[in-house]
Scaffold this active site. Structure first.
Site, PDB file in Angstrom:
ATOM      1  N   ALA A 132     -14.627 -12.786 -16.392  1.00  0.00           N
ATOM      2  CA  ALA A 132     -15.849 -13.241 -17.051  1.00  0.00           C
ATOM      3  C   ALA A 132     -17.156 -12.316 -16.577  1.00  0.00           C
ATOM      4  O   ALA A 132     -17.279 -12.045 -17.659  1.00  0.00           O
ATOM      5  CB  ALA A 132     -15.873 -15.159 -16.998  1.00  0.00           C
ATOM      6  N   TYR A 133     -16.940 -12.430 -15.471  1.00  0.00           N
ATOM      7  CA  TYR A 133     -18.178 -11.224 -14.940  1.00  0.00           C
ATOM      8  C   TYR A 133     -17.791  -9.976 -15.785  1.00  0.00           C
ATOM      9  O   TYR A 133     -18.976  -9.222 -15.897  1.00  0.00           O
ATOM     10  CB  TYR A 133     -17.952 -10.566 -13.332  1.00  0.00           C
ATOM     11  CG  TYR A 133     -18.902  -9.679 -12.577  1.00  0.00           C
ATOM     12  CD1 TYR A 133     -19.557  -9.534 -13.030  1.00  0.00           C
ATOM     13  CD2 TYR A 133     -17.923  -9.274 -11.253  1.00  0.00           C
ATOM     14  CE1 TYR A 133     -20.370  -8.747 -12.569  1.00  0.00           C
ATOM     15  CE2 TYR A 133     -18.962  -8.730 -10.914  1.00  0.00           C
ATOM     16  CZ  TYR A 133     -20.501  -7.670 -10.968  1.00  0.00           C
ATOM     17  OH  TYR A 133     -21.275  -7.768 -10.211  1.00  0.00           O
TER      18      TYR A 133
END
Length: 251
Positions: A153-154
């Site tokens: 997600a980062y």
């Protein structure tokens, strides 16, 4: 003469950490700084540090996830300083954790504060940057990790920033607006917290950096950004540069 004498820089997230380091380095080279972020107390503290170095500073409270707040921020900076020559998109909320653990809300906050804020602020500043402008956007080497577990997600909210930056470099280059990306490792409050929470992984992370250290916010990251915004780097455009002691291979 200082490298950035007479320049006006807008730096988001400059109340602390990497953003503050960049703001201080730009100020040391003569730029006036719009110190932009969420917490006025932190912004004013950065302004005092800048003014102690002989440069002008303006604290601007701004919610980078809010288009109206971004527009008002640019208006205020232009009203105070008369223009903008340097834009640094540093501030961003980042969703960390496994895909199952990251909530929709956290991912959306990362998207709005990262790619969307970068996209919006570049467009708002573009009319003022034309002629001699420099944009530096911050991304991450998270997408370059061999094991992407817990970093998907980062990476997903950081990689679009590189795509937007490349497009800006190509579309706005004819107007002499340069756009580059740095992917830094620095002693930010966020990294400090991660190291404290993940000591074993942090030790392995440190060992994977050829220079065996994390970068200093001003001396390593900020000074590089100051150089990238100066005439010394006037032919550097559209590049993603890892400022990470040699850890990532960008090829």
């Amino acid at each position: 003469m200082a490298k950035l004498e007479g320049k006006i820089a807008l730096v988001t997230g400059s109340g602390q950490g990497v953003g503050q380091g960049i703001a201080l380095a730009l100020a040391s080279e003569g730029a006036a700084i719009a110190v932009v972020g969420r917490t006025l107390e932190k912004l004013e503290a950065t302004c005092r540090l800048i003014e102690a170095r002989g440069s002008e500073a303006l604290a601007v409270e701004c919610d980078i996830k809010d288009p109206g707040s971004l527009s008002a921020c640019v208006d205020r900076v232009v009203s105070r300083f008369g223009g903008i020559n340097i834009l640094v998109n540093n501030a961003q909320e980042v969703p960390l954790g496994s895909l199952e653990a990251v909530s929709d809300e956290a991912f959306e906050a990362g998207w709005q504060s990262g790619p969307m804020a970068t996209f919006r602020l570049m467009k708002l500043c573009y009319p003022f940057l034309k002629g001699d402008g420099s944009i530096v956007n911050l991304a991450s080497t998270a997408a370059k990790r061999w094991d992407a577990s817990h970093y998907g997600a980062y990476a997903a909210v950081k990689e679009p920033i590189r795509a937007l930056s490349r497009a800006a470099a190509c579309e706005w280059g004819p107007d002499n607006v340069r756009t580059n990306v740095i992917l830094p490792h620095a002693k930010s409050p966020g990294l400090k917290g991660w190291i404290e929470q993940n000591p074993e992984e942090a030790s392995a992370f440190m060992a994977s950096i050829p220079l065996r250290r994390i970068g200093e916010c001003e001396e390593d990251i900020g000074r590089f950004v100051a150089m990238l915004c100066s005439e010394e780097a006037r032919y550097i455009n559209g590049q993603s540069i890892a400022v990470d002691g040699g850890q990532a291979y960008m090829g």
